[in-house]
Design an enzyme around this catalytic site. Sequence first.
Site, PDB file in Angstrom:
ATOM      1  N   ALA A   1      -1.094  -1.978   4.453  1.00 41.42           N
ATOM      2  CA  ALA A   1      -1.631  -0.621   4.430  1.00 41.42           C
ATOM      3  C   ALA A   1      -2.480  -0.532   3.171  1.00 41.42           C
ATOM      4  CB  ALA A   1      -0.489   0.394   4.428  1.00 41.42           C
TER       5      ALA A   1
ATOM      6  N   GLY B   1       0.831  -1.204   0.000  1.00 47.88           N
ATOM      7  CA  GLY B   1       0.000   0.000   0.000  1.00 47.88           C
ATOM      8  C   GLY B   1       0.860   1.247   0.000  1.00 47.88           C
TER       9      GLY B   1
ATOM     10  N   ALA C   1      -0.948  -4.125  10.584  1.00 46.79           N
ATOM     11  CA  ALA C   1      -1.903  -3.481   9.672  1.00 46.79           C
ATOM     12  C   ALA C   1      -2.166  -2.072  10.180  1.00 46.79           C
ATOM     13  CB  ALA C   1      -3.192  -4.284   9.589  1.00 46.79           C
TER      14      ALA C   1
ATOM     15  N   CYS D   1      -8.175  13.483   1.213  1.00 48.16           N
ATOM     16  CA  CYS D   1      -8.995  14.565   1.788  1.00 48.16           C
ATOM     17  C   CYS D   1      -8.929  15.816   0.932  1.00 48.16           C
ATOM     18  CB  CYS D   1      -8.507  14.933   3.180  1.00 48.16           C
ATOM     19  SG  CYS D   1      -8.333  13.535   4.263  1.00 48.16           S
TER      20      CYS D   1
END
Lengths: 439, 439
Positions: free
Chosen positions: B104, B7, B270, B42
């Site tokens: 991730a 990730g 995780a 975001c």
Amino acid sequence: MKIVVIGSGTAGSNFALFARKIDRKAEIIVIGKEKTMQYSPCALPFTLSGKIPKLEDIVVFPTEFYEKQKIKLLLETEAKAIDRERKVVVTDKGEIPYDKLVLATGSKAFVPPIKGVESEGVFTLKTMDDVKQIQNYIKERNPKKALVIGAGLIGLEGAVAFREIGMDVIVVELLEHLLPTMLDKDMASIIQSHMEEKGIQFRFGAAVSEIIGNPVNAVRIGEEKIETDLVLVATGVRANTELAKQANLEVNKGIIVDEYLRTSDPDIYAIGDCAEVYDAVTGNRILSQLGTTAVRMAKVAAENIFGRNVKFKPVFNTAITELFDLEIGTFGITQERAKKEGIDVVIGKFKGSTKPEYYPGGKPITVKLMFRKKDKKLIGAQIVGGERVWGRIMALSLVAQKGASVEDVAYSETAYAPPISPTIDPITIAAEIALRKFK
Amino acid sequence: MKIVVIGSGTAGSNFALFARKIDRKAEIIVIGKEKTMQYSPCALPFTLSGKIPKLEDIVVFPTEFYEKQKIKLLLETEAKAIDRERKVVVTDKGEIPYDKLVLATGSKAFVPPIKGVESEGVFTLKTMDDVKQIQNYIKERNPKKALVIGAGLIGLEGAVAFREIGMDVIVVELLEHLLPTMLDKDMASIIQSHMEEKGIQFRFGAAVSEIIGNPVNAVRIGEEKIETDLVLVATGVRANTELAKQANLEVNKGIIVDEYLRTSDPDIYAIGDCAEVYDAVTGNRILSQLGTTAVRMAKVAAENIFGRNVKFKPVFNTAITELFDLEIGTFGITQERAKKEGIDVVIGKFKGSTKPEYYPGGKPITVKLMFRKKDKKLIGAQIVGGERVWGRIMALSLVAQKGASVEDVAYSETAYAPPISPTIDPITIAAEIALRKFK
């Protein structure tokens, strides 16, 4: 119960209102020298610049407001003495008996004994009358140059106000940098550069030995003569303790009170600028002389008079101001003062931006945090930046009041949104930097 | 040590950087499906409105930055399986052995199975590709009307973006008010009124049952047909747990980790949107799925992989946003959710101004605080106002993380200056109001 308050400033006025909230029936009498009840002395520099358009607006509540709350006001009345045996306040208009007495006598501007300091054109900035006098003088004489003695908060806010209405301004400070009790030199220099860019000059390590002319036309600093049309003396305030001394209460620099804010006479309390409080970092008795401290003391004293037994907590002296385009926030101890007090500190300092890199409009912000070496507690913070300093100093101060450690700050959950703040906040980065030094 | 991260989003990228800071020599490999390393999801709504002018700018660091830090990047590479016995990640480009593995894997937009949801003109807002697709669609089709499904943060920020570029906008929400997990109805209604004044319409307690046309030209809500040229589906995200499940790790809604962020396999961690954390108020396992939580998890996991034994603290989900001229800040539990969870709360709510009365430009601000009845702890806050909401939510959140009680907040020392905040801050007044209810 008959409660008499001497002083109609921030502490006295707020005390009366808090007391009334707690007890609807107690007789509450406020004796005040001025014509009005509480106004905000912190607002005075902003009336000078015109940012607050009308001087009278800074009076928080009209007298009728207090009268509606059945608080009896004896304004333009001077307390002359306290007769503790008879439990009576002697005023210029007669005697007032009390069950409990609250001293909220405030402070006055300290004016050093400089030659010529009584001349026309020399002012302090502590009362509404001071502002009226300065405004009249500006109207009549149209001064072009102002010289400010003292680079504390009021001195700098006054300097900004004079500059904003178009005057040339010099600030003279005895110590080595501006805001010497609130900031370390490295942080003060950020503000100094910004104020210099805005056209304000500074002289540090310098004292005015003489004020020349009446009205003033110059001052002398060592061998040098500097022309000026107006002088503002902003060299701090002194607690009004005369009444307390005359009544044989324990007095140091301010009136001494215990943690319930009682003086050495258990029927007499003292609150606000006239009373000493405990410094949260050093444990020493100090004069805080902030509006927020006055209000908090007023609240605690009101509760204790009605038997609630609330302790007044030591203060961190959390303070904030705006000088041109910078916000400045501080609390607790500086690195310089820690050294003097023999407190070992670990510093975390970080310069970042107020927004994520990719979001337009971010402004530089510098955060300096002081942690006590022996217990890792956050004991001081200084922040200077273009925006959102207040929120950071509020967050750090509140959490320091709750005993935060360097880990608490470094691992804290912050509030992030792209238009508002970075994902990893400068305050947590500064704490991380300090944390690494602990390891 | 060979650390493999699956990730390249906020959690994975930050993990790699934190790990490198702690250890200069460890081999660190990041496997990522996308072309770039971390960007800020975001930030996506603000690229849509043009407030962030260039989409590419939201990529926090270029790939060279990671390479300079000797972090090996395997981008555009998909992890297909984890062989825990052999300690190998199987990718579409070969096998990668690991000593420690960090999942991730993030989250994906949840799209409800609405009829027609696959049509052209229907979008989610979770990735840079989503933004590119929306921007292309807007350029090609010039849509006049947008309909947003879901009144959470992304839905509302998307709605504001569409409105700001000139579209008519309707927001449809299944629950009774906007930001239903973050706010109570009384606070949400302040925002709703403001957004309605800006021209956004709302439908609450309503579900879109069908999307009509391809490209979309209308949606159906019950009997009603509403015309629209664009649909944004913003009905939350789901943790990417497929790999973890396939590897027989414990998985609930997210991957289950202990307080050191280890999965049920001690060599696998995780972090970020794919993992569950503990709610600081209820103690329940939840998906936090905030950028700040991802970064904090990354930091703690990096420390633990190198043996530092740092516990990840339960989260308050502190969040902030800006919608037109309002700032909205929250953390902890709402009154509505407290009721559902059977937690008795005492509320302190106060509406005031962001500046003293006498200082021009003050804006309304409403503060709602939730204290737990049984221990007086601050367990939730909601603030809506015209400015300086962020600072207040930061201060309250940090002090709540430190276990603040109603007395701590009511008697706290705040930072006051006339241009910035009132002498008695709305947050302390709200706490006082709650405190009186405790007595």
